[in-house]
Write a protein that holds these residues in place. Structure first.
Motif, PDB file in Angstrom:
ATOM      1  N   PRO A  20       1.711   9.947   0.500  1.00 30.26           N
ATOM      2  CA  PRO A  20       0.608  10.192  -0.440  1.00 30.26           C
ATOM      3  C   PRO A  20       0.006   8.914  -1.026  1.00 30.26           C
ATOM      4  O   PRO A  20      -1.211   8.821  -1.156  1.00 30.26           O
ATOM      5  N   ALA A  21       0.836   7.932  -1.346  1.00 24.01           N
ATOM      6  CA  ALA A  21       0.313   6.690  -1.923  1.00 24.01           C
ATOM      7  C   ALA A  21      -0.571   5.952  -0.927  1.00 24.01           C
ATOM      8  O   ALA A  21      -1.660   5.493  -1.279  1.00 24.01           O
ATOM      9  N   VAL A  22      -0.108   5.827   0.314  1.00 23.30           N
ATOM     10  CA  VAL A  22      -0.895   5.117   1.335  1.00 23.30           C
ATOM     11  C   VAL A  22      -2.199   5.862   1.596  1.00 23.30           C
ATOM     12  O   VAL A  22      -3.266   5.252   1.685  1.00 23.30           O
ATOM     13  N   LEU A  23      -2.133   7.175   1.689  1.00 26.00           N
ATOM     14  CA  LEU A  23      -3.351   7.954   1.911  1.00 26.00           C
ATOM     15  C   LEU A  23      -4.333   7.805   0.749  1.00 26.00           C
ATOM     16  O   LEU A  23      -5.545   7.905   0.947  1.00 26.00           O
ATOM     17  N   ALA A  77       4.587  -2.222  -2.170  1.00 23.94           N
ATOM     18  CA  ALA A  77       5.204  -3.434  -1.630  1.00 23.94           C
ATOM     19  C   ALA A  77       6.676  -3.230  -1.293  1.00 23.94           C
ATOM     20  O   ALA A  77       7.196  -3.893  -0.396  1.00 23.94           O
ATOM     21  N   THR A  78       7.354  -2.309  -1.973  1.00 27.71           N
ATOM     22  CA  THR A  78       8.776  -2.106  -1.688  1.00 27.71           C
ATOM     23  C   THR A  78       9.007  -1.486  -0.315  1.00 27.71           C
ATOM     24  O   THR A  78      10.132  -1.520   0.180  1.00 27.71           O
ATOM     25  N   LEU A  79       7.971  -0.972   0.318  1.00 28.14           N
ATOM     26  CA  LEU A  79       8.117  -0.488   1.695  1.00 28.14           C
ATOM     27  C   LEU A  79       8.442  -1.640   2.639  1.00 28.14           C
ATOM     28  O   LEU A  79       8.954  -1.421   3.734  1.00 28.14           O
ATOM     29  N   TYR A  80       8.163  -2.863   2.218  1.00 24.02           N
ATOM     30  CA  TYR A  80       8.426  -4.035   3.049  1.00 24.02           C
ATOM     31  C   TYR A  80       9.835  -4.586   2.877  1.00 24.02           C
ATOM     32  O   TYR A  80      10.173  -5.601   3.479  1.00 24.02           O
ATOM     33  N   GLY A  97      -7.628  -3.050   3.727  1.00 28.79           N
ATOM     34  CA  GLY A  97      -8.416  -2.450   2.666  1.00 28.79           C
ATOM     35  C   GLY A  97      -7.625  -1.577   1.706  1.00 28.79           C
ATOM     36  O   GLY A  97      -8.161  -0.601   1.176  1.00 28.79           O
ATOM     37  N   LEU A  98      -6.374  -1.934   1.477  1.00 26.88           N
ATOM     38  CA  LEU A  98      -5.522  -1.193   0.557  1.00 26.88           C
ATOM     39  C   LEU A  98      -5.261  -2.018  -0.701  1.00 26.88           C
ATOM     40  O   LEU A  98      -5.490  -3.224  -0.717  1.00 26.88           O
ATOM     41  N   ILE A  99      -4.765  -1.377  -1.726  1.00 26.91           N
ATOM     42  CA  ILE A  99      -4.398  -2.044  -2.967  1.00 26.91           C
ATOM     43  C   ILE A  99      -2.890  -2.235  -2.962  1.00 26.91           C
ATOM     44  O   ILE A  99      -2.143  -1.283  -2.741  1.00 26.91           O
TER      45      ILE A  99
END
Length: 80
Positions: A14-17, A23-26, A57-59
């Motif tokens: 949901p956040a990516v969409l 950043a913690t996904l990294y 183009g993401l925040i």
């Protein structure tokens, strides 16, 4: 969509969409940490998240925490 995010099956989160790249996904990208406890150096993982968010183009979303940073985090916009 950043290839790394697709590779960890988070492209439909949901956040990516909604346009936010957590950043913690990294955490774990190329053996690098993104550690909100401040115990591990998060510089390289955070820089990759910042770069990917910019390119796609993401925040960049940085959850609350304490991050150990050993170098400058930057986003340089090169004009062509």
């Amino acid at each position: 969509m950043p290839p790394y995010i697709e590779g960890i099956n988070m492209a439909r989160s949901p956040a990516v969409l909604a346009g936010y790249l957590d950043a913690t996904l990294y955490d774990g990208w190329m053996g690098n940490a993104v550690d909100p406890t401040g115990r591990k150096d998060s510089t390289k993982g955070l820089q990759k998240a910042i770069d990917d968010a910019w390119e796609y183009g993401l925040i960049t979303y940085l959850p609350a925490g304490t991050y150990l940073i050993s170098d400058t985090l930057k986003r340089i916009n090169y004009m062509h």
